[in-house]
Motif scaffolding. Structure first.
Motif, PDB file in Angstrom:
ATOM      1  N   LEU A  84       0.855  -1.181   0.000  1.00 11.49           N
ATOM      2  CA  LEU A  84       0.000   0.000   0.000  1.00 11.49           C
ATOM      3  C   LEU A  84       0.891   1.230   0.000  1.00 11.49           C
ATOM      4  O   LEU A  84       2.027   1.178   0.491  1.00 11.49           O
ATOM      5  CB  LEU A  84      -0.898   0.049   1.243  1.00 11.49           C
ATOM      6  CG  LEU A  84      -2.154  -0.811   1.275  1.00 11.49           C
ATOM      7  CD1 LEU A  84      -2.826  -0.690   2.642  1.00 11.49           C
ATOM      8  CD2 LEU A  84      -3.137  -0.417   0.180  1.00 11.49           C
ATOM      9  N   ARG A  85       0.346   2.300  -0.523  1.00 15.61           N
ATOM     10  CA  ARG A  85       1.064   3.576  -0.504  1.00 15.61           C
ATOM     11  C   ARG A  85       0.190   4.619   0.165  1.00 15.61           C
ATOM     12  O   ARG A  85      -0.911   4.917  -0.311  1.00 15.61           O
ATOM     13  CB  ARG A  85       1.430   4.015  -1.921  1.00 15.61           C
ATOM     14  CG  ARG A  85       2.310   5.258  -1.980  1.00 15.61           C
ATOM     15  CD  ARG A  85       2.689   5.570  -3.421  1.00 15.61           C
ATOM     16  NE  ARG A  85       3.588   6.712  -3.547  1.00 15.61           N
ATOM     17  CZ  ARG A  85       4.905   6.639  -3.459  1.00 15.61           C
ATOM     18  NH1 ARG A  85       5.486   5.463  -3.259  1.00 15.61           N
ATOM     19  NH2 ARG A  85       5.647   7.728  -3.586  1.00 15.61           N
ATOM     20  N   LEU A  86       0.654   5.147   1.269  1.00 14.68           N
ATOM     21  CA  LEU A  86      -0.049   6.210   1.975  1.00 14.68           C
ATOM     22  C   LEU A  86       0.523   7.550   1.561  1.00 14.68           C
ATOM     23  O   LEU A  86       1.726   7.676   1.337  1.00 14.68           O
ATOM     24  CB  LEU A  86       0.108   6.042   3.483  1.00 14.68           C
ATOM     25  CG  LEU A  86      -0.303   4.706   4.089  1.00 14.68           C
ATOM     26  CD1 LEU A  86      -0.127   4.751   5.612  1.00 14.68           C
ATOM     27  CD2 LEU A  86      -1.727   4.352   3.727  1.00 14.68           C
ATOM     28  N   SER A  87      -0.337   8.542   1.483  1.00 13.77           N
ATOM     29  CA  SER A  87       0.104   9.895   1.175  1.00 13.77           C
ATOM     30  C   SER A  87      -0.400  10.873   2.215  1.00 13.77           C
ATOM     31  O   SER A  87      -1.516  10.723   2.720  1.00 13.77           O
ATOM     32  CB  SER A  87      -0.395  10.321  -0.212  1.00 13.77           C
ATOM     33  OG  SER A  87       0.309   9.651  -1.223  1.00 13.77           O
ATOM     34  N   CYS A  88       0.446  11.851   2.504  1.00 13.96           N
ATOM     35  CA  CYS A  88       0.090  12.928   3.419  1.00 13.96           C
ATOM     36  C   CYS A  88       0.211  14.228   2.644  1.00 13.96           C
ATOM     37  O   CYS A  88       1.308  14.572   2.173  1.00 13.96           O
ATOM     38  CB  CYS A  88       1.032  12.926   4.613  1.00 13.96           C
ATOM     39  SG  CYS A  88       0.791  14.300   5.751  1.00 13.96           S
ATOM     40  N   ALA A  89      -0.900  14.913   2.478  1.00 12.61           N
ATOM     41  CA  ALA A  89      -0.923  16.159   1.721  1.00 12.61           C
ATOM     42  C   ALA A  89      -1.051  17.335   2.665  1.00 12.61           C
ATOM     43  O   ALA A  89      -1.884  17.320   3.572  1.00 12.61           O
ATOM     44  CB  ALA A  89      -2.075  16.141   0.724  1.00 12.61           C
ATOM     45  N   ALA A  90      -0.251  18.358   2.421  1.00  6.69           N
ATOM     46  CA  ALA A  90      -0.324  19.593   3.200  1.00  6.69           C
ATOM     47  C   ALA A  90      -1.233  20.578   2.493  1.00  6.69           C
ATOM     48  O   ALA A  90      -1.150  20.740   1.278  1.00  6.69           O
ATOM     49  CB  ALA A  90       1.057  20.190   3.384  1.00  6.69           C
ATOM     50  N   SER A  91      -2.081  21.211   3.267  1.00  8.89           N
ATOM     51  CA  SER A  91      -2.988  22.218   2.719  1.00  8.89           C
ATOM     52  C   SER A  91      -2.765  23.538   3.433  1.00  8.89           C
ATOM     53  O   SER A  91      -2.851  23.619   4.645  1.00  8.89           O
ATOM     54  CB  SER A  91      -4.442  21.765   2.912  1.00  8.89           C
ATOM     55  OG  SER A  91      -5.339  22.745   2.440  1.00  8.89           O
ATOM     56  N   GLY A  92      -2.412  24.563   2.660  1.00 11.15           N
ATOM     57  CA  GLY A  92      -2.216  25.880   3.247  1.00 11.15           C
ATOM     58  C   GLY A  92      -0.795  26.187   3.670  1.00 11.15           C
ATOM     59  O   GLY A  92      -0.531  27.280   4.168  1.00 11.15           O
TER      60      GLY A  92
END
Length: 116
Positions: free
Chosen positions: A17-25
Motif C-alpha cells: 500500500l502507498r499512503l500519502s500525506c498532503a499539506a494544505s495551506g
C-alpha cells in the motif's frame, strides 16, 4: 492549514500500500513529516519520518527494509510506500508535521488492515 492522509485500505499479507500525506495551506519545506500508527489497545508509535530540511530519514526497526518514506515537492505530499505487509502492520496510520517554532499538525488517520 492542515494535513490529510489517504491511501489506506485492506490488503493481503505480503501485499503493498502507498499512503500519502498532503499539506494544505503550507509547504513541508521546513518540517519533519512523520508517520505514526496506533493499533487497537496499543499506544501510538512512530513508524518513519523525513526531515525536509536535510533529507534525513528514520525508520522503526519493525519496518526497516519494507517501508520507504519520500517527498513529492510538486504535489506537496509525503508518501509512505509499504511493501511486504504483515498482519501486525494493521493500525490506523497518522501523518504528523512539526518543525522548530512551527505549528504541529496531525491528520485524521487512515486505516490499514492486513488480513487474508
Amino acid at each position: 492549514e492542515h494535513v490529510v492522509e489517504s491511501g489506506g485500505g485492506l490488503v493481503q499479507p505480503g501485499g503493498s500500500l502507498r499512503l500519502s500525506c498532503a499539506a494544505s495551506g503550507f509547504t513541508f519545506d521546513h518540517y519533519t513529516v512523520g508517520w505514526f500508527r496506533q493499533a487497537p489497545g496499543k499506544e501510538r508509535e512512530g513508524v518513519s519520518c523525513l526531515d525536509n530540511s536535510n533529507g534525513n530519514t528514520y525508520y522503526a526497526d519493525s519496518v526497516k527494509g519494507r517501508f520507504t518514506i519520500s517527498r513529492d515537492i510538486a504535489k506537496n505530499t509525503v508518501s509512505l510506500q509499504m511493501n511486504s505487509l504483515k498482519p501486525e502492520d494493521t493500525a490506523v496510520y497518522y501523518c504528523n508535521a512539526r518543525g522548530w517554532r512551527l505549528p504541529n499538525y496531525w491528520g485524521q488517520g487512515t486505516q490499514v488492515t492486513v488480513s487474508s
